[in-house]
Design an enzyme around this catalytic site. Structure first.
Site, short mmCIF file in Angstrom:
data_model
loop_
_atom_site.label_atom_id
_atom_site.label_comp_id
_atom_site.label_asym_id
_atom_site.label_seq_id
_atom_site.Cartn_x
_atom_site.Cartn_y
_atom_site.Cartn_z
N GLU A 8 0.81 -1.15 -0.21
CA GLU A 8 -0.12 0.42 0.03
C GLU A 8 0.95 1.09 -0.34
O GLU A 8 0.17 2.20 -0.05
CB GLU A 8 -1.18 0.07 1.31
CG GLU A 8 -2.06 -1.16 1.39
CD GLU A 8 -2.44 -1.19 0.32
OE1 GLU A 8 -2.84 -0.70 -0.11
OE2 GLU A 8 -3.93 -2.39 0.41
N TYR B 4 -15.25 14.62 19.14
CA TYR B 4 -13.83 14.80 18.81
C TYR B 4 -13.87 13.70 17.59
O TYR B 4 -12.36 13.91 17.25
CB TYR B 4 -13.62 13.47 19.73
CG TYR B 4 -13.67 14.32 22.10
CD1 TYR B 4 -12.57 14.86 21.76
CD2 TYR B 4 -15.00 13.78 22.19
CE1 TYR B 4 -13.05 15.50 23.19
CE2 TYR B 4 -15.68 14.12 23.57
CZ TYR B 4 -15.29 15.05 23.93
OH TYR B 4 -14.86 15.59 24.74
#
Length: 216
Positions: A75, A121
């Protein structure tokens, strides 16, 4: 102990913590961080987050050449896309975390704003998360899709695959991707209930107070 040695150990410690808590399993997931000289440390291909060896991390120089360690994750195009398009990126983490993958399968999910505003958050740590379509694992097209965002997103969700998050350093990236998984878990827990998400006004107040890069 050199700064790079500390970084190697920190990467492996944080990766093991995520593995031990079930955030990614087997040999899934990959992690990278910028070294003091502008190079990269990357988890090798086929390795488990719970058993990374600091001495065997793939080491790239500032020109992007592999100079030491084992063969890197397949990746790499995905990681490179974040480093190349977001100058402030100091680390990238990719997991196969269960709840975020499950949420990506839901047909009603907003592809431009993957996570519902359930807490402040996720907004503070991630901004808007872009849901990208399905790609075969290792397909360089994933990196091209991230480049197509022109650095406007610090986090993406690969449909049917897993989240990828860039942060200013390795700790920030790990904290942010854990927040992504927690928010996806909350979304699944609240699915079918009349849950009270943050209002647009409350979202805007969080964005303003914490100077969030809230791409439209």
């Amino acid at each position: 102990m050199t700064e790079e040695t500390r970084l190697r150990e920190q990467m492996c410690l944080l990766a093991k913590s995520m593995f031990d808590r079930g955030l990614t399993g087997g040999s899934t997931g990959n992690i990278s961080a910028r070294t003091p000289d502008g190079g990269l440390l990357v988890s090798p291909t086929g390795t488990a987050f719970g058993r990374l060896d600091p001495a065997r991390l793939s080491r790239f120089d500032a020109a992007g050449t592999l100079i030491d360690g084992d063969k890197p994750t397949k990746e790499m195009p995905l990681h490179s896309a974040f480093y190349d398009t977001r100058n402030r990126t100091g680390a990238v983490v990719h997991l196969h975390s269960c709840h975020s993958v499950a949420w990506s399968l839901m047909p009603s999910v907003d592809a431009d704003n993957f996570l519902p505003p359930l807490t402040p958050y996720s907004i503070m740590k991630l901004g808007k998360v872009k849901l990208l379509p399905f790609f075969l694992p290792g397909d360089p097209a994933m990196g091209e899709a991230v480049r197509g965002l022109a650095g406007k997103r610090s986090a993406v969700m690969l449909a049917n695959h897993g989240p990828v998050v860039a942060g200013k350093d390795i700790e920030a990236a790990c904290n942010a991707i854990e927040e992504l998984e927690d928010t996806a878990r909350l979304a699944i827990l609240m699915r079918g209930y009349d849950a009270q998400a943050l209002t647009p006004e409350q979202v805007n107040s969080v964005v303003t107070k914490f100077n969030v890069d809230w791409d439209e």
